[in-house]
Design a protein around this motif. Structure first.
Motif, PDB file in Angstrom:
ATOM      1  N   THR A 213       0.841  -1.202   0.000  1.00  8.79           N
ATOM      2  CA  THR A 213       0.000   0.000   0.000  1.00  8.79           C
ATOM      3  C   THR A 213       0.876   1.253   0.000  1.00  8.79           C
ATOM      4  N   ARG A 214       1.401   1.544  -1.155  1.00  7.37           N
ATOM      5  CA  ARG A 214       2.305   2.679  -1.344  1.00  7.37           C
ATOM      6  C   ARG A 214       1.564   3.859  -1.964  1.00  7.37           C
ATOM      7  N   THR A 215       2.118   5.030  -1.749  1.00  5.10           N
ATOM      8  CA  THR A 215       1.615   6.214  -2.437  1.00  5.10           C
ATOM      9  C   THR A 215       1.927   6.111  -3.919  1.00  5.10           C
ATOM     10  N   VAL A 216       0.893   6.288  -4.735  1.00  4.97           N
ATOM     11  CA  VAL A 216       1.037   6.276  -6.192  1.00  4.97           C
ATOM     12  C   VAL A 216       0.526   7.618  -6.717  1.00  4.97           C
ATOM     13  N   ARG A 217       1.243   8.192  -7.688  1.00  5.34           N
ATOM     14  CA  ARG A 217       0.870   9.515  -8.191  1.00  5.34           C
ATOM     15  C   ARG A 217       0.633   9.554  -9.691  1.00  5.34           C
ATOM     16  N   ARG A 218       0.837   8.422 -10.373  1.00  4.74           N
ATOM     17  CA  ARG A 218       0.529   8.378 -11.808  1.00  4.74           C
ATOM     18  C   ARG A 218      -0.434   7.224 -12.045  1.00  4.74           C
TER      19      ARG A 218
ATOM     20  N   LEU B  61      -3.913  21.142  -6.393  1.00  6.07           N
ATOM     21  CA  LEU B  61      -3.205  20.181  -5.544  1.00  6.07           C
ATOM     22  C   LEU B  61      -1.697  20.215  -5.774  1.00  6.07           C
ATOM     23  N   GLY B  62      -0.936  20.023  -4.695  1.00  5.19           N
ATOM     24  CA  GLY B  62       0.531  20.007  -4.789  1.00  5.19           C
ATOM     25  C   GLY B  62       1.050  18.574  -4.788  1.00  5.19           C
ATOM     26  N   TRP B  63       1.900  18.270  -5.758  1.00  4.71           N
ATOM     27  CA  TRP B  63       2.370  16.893  -5.938  1.00  4.71           C
ATOM     28  C   TRP B  63       3.857  16.761  -5.639  1.00  4.71           C
ATOM     29  N   ALA B  64       4.194  15.761  -4.853  1.00  2.00           N
ATOM     30  CA  ALA B  64       5.586  15.285  -4.693  1.00  2.00           C
ATOM     31  C   ALA B  64       6.609  16.415  -4.560  1.00  2.00           C
ATOM     32  N   GLY B  65       6.541  17.132  -3.451  1.00  2.00           N
ATOM     33  CA  GLY B  65       7.428  18.268  -3.214  1.00  2.00           C
ATOM     34  C   GLY B  65       8.913  17.968  -3.380  1.00  2.00           C
TER      35      GLY B  65
ATOM     36  N   GLY C 158      -3.407   5.238  -4.325  1.00  2.00           N
ATOM     37  CA  GLY C 158      -3.667   6.665  -4.268  1.00  2.00           C
ATOM     38  C   GLY C 158      -2.598   7.437  -3.541  1.00  2.00           C
ATOM     39  N   CYS C 159      -2.923   8.703  -3.365  1.00  2.00           N
ATOM     40  CA  CYS C 159      -1.998   9.621  -2.713  1.00  2.00           C
ATOM     41  C   CYS C 159      -2.785  10.547  -1.792  1.00  2.00           C
ATOM     42  N   ARG C 160      -2.343  10.630  -0.550  1.00  2.00           N
ATOM     43  CA  ARG C 160      -2.908  11.641   0.350  1.00  2.00           C
ATOM     44  C   ARG C 160      -2.313  12.975  -0.055  1.00  2.00           C
ATOM     45  N   ILE C 161      -3.149  13.963  -0.205  1.00  2.00           N
ATOM     46  CA  ILE C 161      -2.628  15.285  -0.546  1.00  2.00           C
ATOM     47  C   ILE C 161      -3.059  16.304   0.505  1.00  2.00           C
ATOM     48  N   GLY C 162      -2.026  16.836   1.177  1.00  2.00           N
ATOM     49  CA  GLY C 162      -2.293  17.875   2.170  1.00  2.00           C
ATOM     50  C   GLY C 162      -1.884  19.244   1.662  1.00  2.00           C
ATOM     51  N   ALA C 163      -1.214  19.275   0.489  1.00  2.00           N
ATOM     52  CA  ALA C 163      -0.723  20.542  -0.070  1.00  2.00           C
ATOM     53  C   ALA C 163      -1.781  21.149  -0.985  1.00  2.00           C
ATOM     54  N   PHE C 164      -2.622  21.983  -0.422  1.00  2.00           N
ATOM     55  CA  PHE C 164      -3.643  22.698  -1.209  1.00  2.00           C
ATOM     56  C   PHE C 164      -4.125  23.856  -0.361  1.00  2.00           C
TER      57      PHE C 164
ATOM     58  N   ARG D  28      14.355  11.558   1.280  1.00  2.00           N
ATOM     59  CA  ARG D  28      13.602  12.045   0.113  1.00  2.00           C
ATOM     60  C   ARG D  28      13.353  10.933  -0.903  1.00  2.00           C
ATOM     61  N   TYR D  29      12.104  10.782  -1.307  1.00  2.00           N
ATOM     62  CA  TYR D  29      11.796   9.823  -2.369  1.00  2.00           C
ATOM     63  C   TYR D  29      12.365  10.368  -3.678  1.00  2.00           C
ATOM     64  N   TRP D  30      12.570   9.453  -4.650  1.00  2.00           N
ATOM     65  CA  TRP D  30      13.185   9.869  -5.911  1.00  2.00           C
ATOM     66  C   TRP D  30      12.721   8.976  -7.052  1.00  2.00           C
TER      67      TRP D  30
ATOM     68  N   PRO E  74      12.492   5.737   0.411  1.00  2.00           N
ATOM     69  CA  PRO E  74      13.366   5.263   1.488  1.00  2.00           C
ATOM     70  C   PRO E  74      12.629   5.205   2.824  1.00  2.00           C
ATOM     71  N   LYS E  75      12.754   4.090   3.512  1.00  2.00           N
ATOM     72  CA  LYS E  75      12.185   3.943   4.862  1.00  2.00           C
ATOM     73  C   LYS E  75      13.338   3.687   5.830  1.00  2.00           C
ATOM     74  N   ARG E  76      13.232   4.255   6.999  1.00  2.00           N
ATOM     75  CA  ARG E  76      14.277   4.045   8.002  1.00  2.00           C
ATOM     76  C   ARG E  76      14.250   2.586   8.448  1.00  2.00           C
TER      77      ARG E  76
HETATM   78  C1  LIG Z   1      -0.606  13.631   5.925  1.00  2.00           C
HETATM   79  C2  LIG Z   1       0.040  13.388   4.579  1.00  2.00           C
HETATM   80  C3  LIG Z   1       0.050  14.401   3.637  1.00  2.00           C
HETATM   81  C4  LIG Z   1       0.624  14.190   2.384  1.00  2.00           C
HETATM   82  N1  LIG Z   1       0.567  15.190   1.457  1.00  2.00           N
HETATM   83  C5  LIG Z   1       1.092  14.972   0.217  1.00  2.00           C
HETATM   84  C6  LIG Z   1       0.987  15.991  -0.776  1.00  2.00           C
HETATM   85  O1  LIG Z   1       0.472  17.080  -0.544  1.00  2.00           O
HETATM   86  N2  LIG Z   1       1.463  15.712  -2.010  1.00  2.00           N
HETATM   87  C7  LIG Z   1       2.042  14.501  -2.315  1.00  2.00           C
HETATM   88  O2  LIG Z   1       2.438  14.294  -3.467  1.00  2.00           O
HETATM   89  N3  LIG Z   1       2.163  13.519  -1.382  1.00  2.00           N
HETATM   90  C8  LIG Z   1       1.695  13.730  -0.126  1.00  2.00           C
HETATM   91  N4  LIG Z   1       1.767  12.739   0.816  1.00  2.00           N
HETATM   92  C9  LIG Z   1       2.366  11.431   0.478  1.00  2.00           C
HETATM   93  C10 LIG Z   1       3.764  11.251   1.097  1.00  2.00           C
HETATM   94  O3  LIG Z   1       4.699  11.970   0.344  1.00  2.00           O
HETATM   95  C11 LIG Z   1       4.074   9.750   1.117  1.00  2.00           C
HETATM   96  O4  LIG Z   1       3.263   9.129   2.080  1.00  2.00           O
HETATM   97  C12 LIG Z   1       5.563   9.488   1.430  1.00  2.00           C
HETATM   98  O5  LIG Z   1       6.350   9.914   0.355  1.00  2.00           O
HETATM   99  C13 LIG Z   1       5.859   8.031   1.739  1.00  2.00           C
HETATM  100  O6  LIG Z   1       5.433   7.205   0.694  1.00  2.00           O
HETATM  101  P1  LIG Z   1       4.492   5.981   1.019  1.00  2.00           P
HETATM  102  O7  LIG Z   1       3.115   6.572   1.334  1.00  2.00           O
HETATM  103  O8  LIG Z   1       4.480   5.132  -0.192  1.00  2.00           O
HETATM  104  O9  LIG Z   1       5.048   5.301   2.234  1.00  2.00           O
HETATM  105  C14 LIG Z   1       1.223  12.937   2.084  1.00  2.00           C
HETATM  106  C15 LIG Z   1       1.200  11.923   3.042  1.00  2.00           C
HETATM  107  C16 LIG Z   1       0.615  12.129   4.281  1.00  2.00           C
HETATM  108  C17 LIG Z   1       0.607  11.001   5.282  1.00  2.00           C
END
Ligand SMILES: Cc1cc2nc3c(=O)[nH]c(=O)nc-3n(C[C@H](O)[C@H](O)[C@H](O)COP(=O)(O)O)c2cc1C
Length: 197
Positions: free
Chosen positions: A9-14, A63-67, A123-129, A171-173, A183-185
């Protein structure tokens, strides 16, 4: 089994933007979100499902993606999310401090994303907006506060986990093949020893 699901269950953006996510599946995911733990059992989170193409088109640029990916402006045409679930705080239901609602939000969205992954949906959680811009676009009543936007779709990218290196860079890359590395600790670094007996 739970370990495999959590790892997957990873963050996916595409995404495969043309592949629609069916409404019953999205409603089922909100059902998983609503069953999560809730401080004071207040259950003050509400969810707006957005799938309509024109509205998705107007939500996306807010929405803000992958800072960390400075040279990547976010998913391009054809790889944008095919659904969003906008997570809202209903102020009329809130009890206690808002920090508690943010715990609820983490639990709810993790339930939702774990459930989504079992259907091949990521999916991707987006808090940047800007919450004001999103609330205006969605015509939300004053009692609602926009907390988080979940972007969802069928994945069009590969994501791999790796261990944080000795330089401590978290930082992810993206590599040359477009594979997304997260990267995870290491576990050993996360454990804090209790005091000696
Ligand atoms: C509270 C929260 C807010 C986040 N906001 C953003 C965002 O605004 N834009 C984005 O691209 N990813 C966002 N992410 C995704 C994180 O970048 C992502 O969880 C992190 O890189 C680790 O990847 P993983 O979810 O696959 O473990 C957010 C994640 C969390 C938990």
């Amino acid at each position: 089994m739970i370990e495999e699901l959590v790892r997957r269950t990873r963050t996916v953006r595409r995404f495969e933007e043309k592949k629609a996510v069916e409404a019953p599946l999205l409603r089922g995911l909100v059902d998983l979100a609503r069953l999560g733990g809730s401080a004071r059992n207040a259950q003050a989170l509400k969810y707006m499902i957005v799938t309509e193409e024109a509205l998705r088109g107007r939500l996306f640029p807010l929405l803000g993606w992958a800072g960390y990916l400075r040279d990547w402006p976010g998913p391009g045409p054809g790889e944008r999310p095919s659904a969003y679930i906008v997570c809202l705080l209903d102020a009329t239901l809130a009890r206690g401090p808002e920090t508690e609602v943010h715990f609820d939000l983490g639990i709810a969205t993790q339930n939702l994303l774990l459930g989504a992954a079992t259907h091949g949906l990521f999916g991707c959680r987006i808090g940047a907006f800007s919450p004001d811009k999103v609330r205006r676009l969605l015509g939300l009543e004053d009692r609602f506060k926009v907390l988080l936007v979940l972007a969802l779709g069928y994945p069009a990218e590969t994501v791999v986990l790796e261990e944080v290196g000795p330089d401590g860079d978290i930082r992810y890359w993206h590599d040359e093949q477009g594979v997304h590395h997260v990267p995870k600790r290491p576990l050993a670094d996360m454990l804090v020893d209790p005091p000696a007996a």
